[in-house]
Design a protein around this motif. Structure first.
Motif, mmCIF file in Angstrom:
data_model
loop_
_atom_site.group_PDB
_atom_site.id
_atom_site.type_symbol
_atom_site.label_atom_id
_atom_site.label_comp_id
_atom_site.label_asym_id
_atom_site.label_seq_id
_atom_site.Cartn_x
_atom_site.Cartn_y
_atom_site.Cartn_z
ATOM 1 N N ASP A 267 -1.643 -0.348 3.929
ATOM 2 C CA ASP A 267 -2.661 0.454 4.628
ATOM 3 C C ASP A 267 -3.075 -0.220 5.942
ATOM 4 O O ASP A 267 -3.230 0.442 6.972
ATOM 5 N N LYS B 83 -2.463 1.088 9.720
ATOM 6 C CA LYS B 83 -3.597 1.272 10.634
ATOM 7 C C LYS B 83 -3.259 0.650 12.003
ATOM 8 O O LYS B 83 -3.580 1.213 13.054
ATOM 9 N N LYS C 44 -2.487 -2.123 -0.301
ATOM 10 C CA LYS C 44 -3.582 -2.464 0.621
ATOM 11 C C LYS C 44 -3.026 -3.105 1.907
ATOM 12 O O LYS C 44 -3.473 -2.800 3.018
#
Ligand code: NDP
Length: 480
Positions: free
Chosen positions: A67, A71, A64
């Motif tokens: 991610d 981004k 997570k």
């Protein structure tokens, strides 16, 4: 006029004191934005926010965290043109350089550590049936990250990315001389959904905001890139507090050209390694040593090419050399050109301030400068100038050039030009520098350790070295 804001606890906020500093556009010599003159109180709030965010961020599954960091990298790519222009205006570097190097490298820093954390592993050691040891590596808490002005977003992200990927929260300070891309970066972090308090960016002066981060008792780990004198001060503050410290400091790098080199390659790359970013890259080869038999040929060709470099408006296409970062820095560089002449050096190219027309009439431009006739021990050849100034000296033998190259207090990088494989290895092994390039310069593999020897620094960045730095090892020994 645009007011840059601090990024604290997920929000863009004004400094507590309400005080701002001028931010100059060095190509115009004019103030074009204001930045927070943050102090201890702002750092206090930032550290508090980072501490509060630590529990959630450090226990978040690595995938997570990865991610979110990916981004942010996507958003850097999406905003590539805007960031490159901001960096060129803030720093004075040619737009082309920011587009080609700074911004893509900033994005790959984020991406590299976003994925590296998914593969990061720690060791286990089996003691022949007697016991088994395994090592855990856990994030340390709030990391302090302080970066310089020469490669603003590139070096800022190089610290922040591994610190965050490893599960730390961060309080960071970019150089007050080039704050704009770090500010735009904070907007991208908000857009990417980085949880509040995970990254806090406090703008302001080194001696005030920077020092407050260094001496804060709740910041146990510090990664600093900047000058050697500043590094010394930081170490003096951090050492008695037993902080973990990484220092990436100055350089006075040798560029060694042997007679058996590929002449054209050595010549063309030496133009970049001498004058890229106006010589304001810690890895620039500011001392060029050329073997005697090709010295005259190299010098003549080098001078001709350097005189043809276009010094101009950083935003224009054909510009090869932009503005140096500030007026005081320009004065410092000019004082070194004067010193070189006092020491008996001969300026064979450049040597002067360059006056441009139009919007850049008051900008801080210097002609790329080449100095000959100095010995390796003089101050010009021992101290970091950090501008578009190189010296060139002849040498006869391998051992002689090794003595010259290793004679400074610095040991950051070195470049060797030779087609002789044995010589390349032999010389590389004897150079006291943390990074040696053979027949190339500034090639970067993010998996390799990066850092300097001697007064160029302590510790290594890059690859897993950085993830190890931002984590604490614990060994657990189990009797079988
Ligand atoms: P400085 O050492 O002046 O500043 C670096 C950063 O530290 C800035 O953000 C500065 O803030 C801050 N700072 C200054 N004083 C303190 C303090 N007491 N406590 C905490 N922070 C402080 O370096 P420059 O910005 O002038 O950068 C150029 C130097 O960086 C050169 O020597 C170059 O070789 C080196 N460098 C090294 C690299 C490496 O990887 N080894 C890479 C790039 C550059 P402020 O700007 O507000 O003073």
């Amino acid at each position: 006029m645009k007011k840059i804001q601090n990024y604290i606890n997920g929000e863009l906020v004004a400094p507590k004191s309400g005080q701002y500093l001028d931010n100059y556009n060095p190509a115009e010599g004019k103030v074009y934005s204001l930045i927070p003159d943050s102090d201890k109180e702002d750092v206090e709030v930032a550290v508090k926010a980072a501490r509060a965010a630590f529990e959630g961020w450090s226990t978040m599954p690595a995938q997570k965290r990865s991610d979110i960091l990916n981004k942010i990298a996507d958003l850097i790519d999406k905003n590539h043109d805007r960031l490159a222009e901001a960096e060129s205006i803030d720093n004075g570097k040619p737009l082309k350089l920011a587009q080609r190097v700074d911004i893509p490298r900033a994005s790959s820093n984020m991406r590299f550590y976003a994925t590296a954390i998914l593969h990061f592993a720690s060791e286990s050691h089996n003691m022949d049936g007697e016991a088994v040891n395994y090592t855990t590596r856990t994030p340390m808490g709030v990391a302090g990250c302080i970066s310089p002005w020469n490669l603003p977003l590139y070096l800022f992200t190089w610290k922040i990315a591994p610190a965050l990927a490893a599960g730390n929260t961060v309080v960071a300070k970019p150089s007050e001389i080039t704050p704009m891309t770090a500010y735009l970066f904070s907007e991208l972090c908000i857009e990417a959904g980085l949880p509040k308090g995970v990254l806090n960016i406090v703008h302001g002066l080194g001696a005030k905001a920077g020092q407050s981060i260094i001496e804060h008792p709740d910041v146990p780990v510090i990664s600093f890139t900047g000058g050697t004198a500043t590094g010394k001060n930081i170490a003096a503050t951090a050492a008695p507090m037993f902080k973990k410290l990484s220092l990436e400091l100055g350089g006075k790098n040798p560029n060694i050209i042997f007679e058996d080199c590929d002449f054209d390659q050595a010549l063309n790359t030496s133009i970049h390694s001498s004058f890229a970013n106006q010589g304001q890259i810690c890895l620039c080869g500011s001392r060029i040593f050329v073997q005697e038999s090709i010295y005259e040929k190299f010098l003549n060709a080098f001078v001709e090419k350097v005189k043809a470099l276009t010094v101009g408006d950083p935003l224009e296409d054909g510009t090869k050399v932009g503005a140096v970062v500030s007026e005081p820095h320009m004065q410092k560089i000019m004082s070194y050109i004067k010193l070189a002449q006092e020491e008996g050096g001969k300026v064979v190219a450049g040597g002067n301030r360059k006056k441009l027309e139009g919007r850049c009439a008051d900008g801080y431009f210097l002609e790329p400068t080449i100095i000959t006739g100095l010995n390796h021990q003089c101050r010009t050849n021992q101290e970091e100038i950090f501008g578009p100034v190189v010296t060139i000296m002849p040498f006869k033998e391998e051992q002689e050039v090794l003595d010259y190259a290793n004679s400074t207090a610095y040991g950051l990088s070195a470049t060797i030009w030779t087609e002789n494989l044995k010589r390349a290895h032999r010389v590389a092994h004897q150079l006291k520098s943390g990074i040696i390039w053979v027949n190339c310069w500034l090639v970067r593999d993010l998996r390799t350790p990066f850092g300097g020897m001697k007064q160029s620094g302590v510790g290594r960045e890059g690859g897993w070295e950085a993830l190890r730095f931002f984590t604490e090892a614990k060994n657990i020994c189990i009797k079988l």
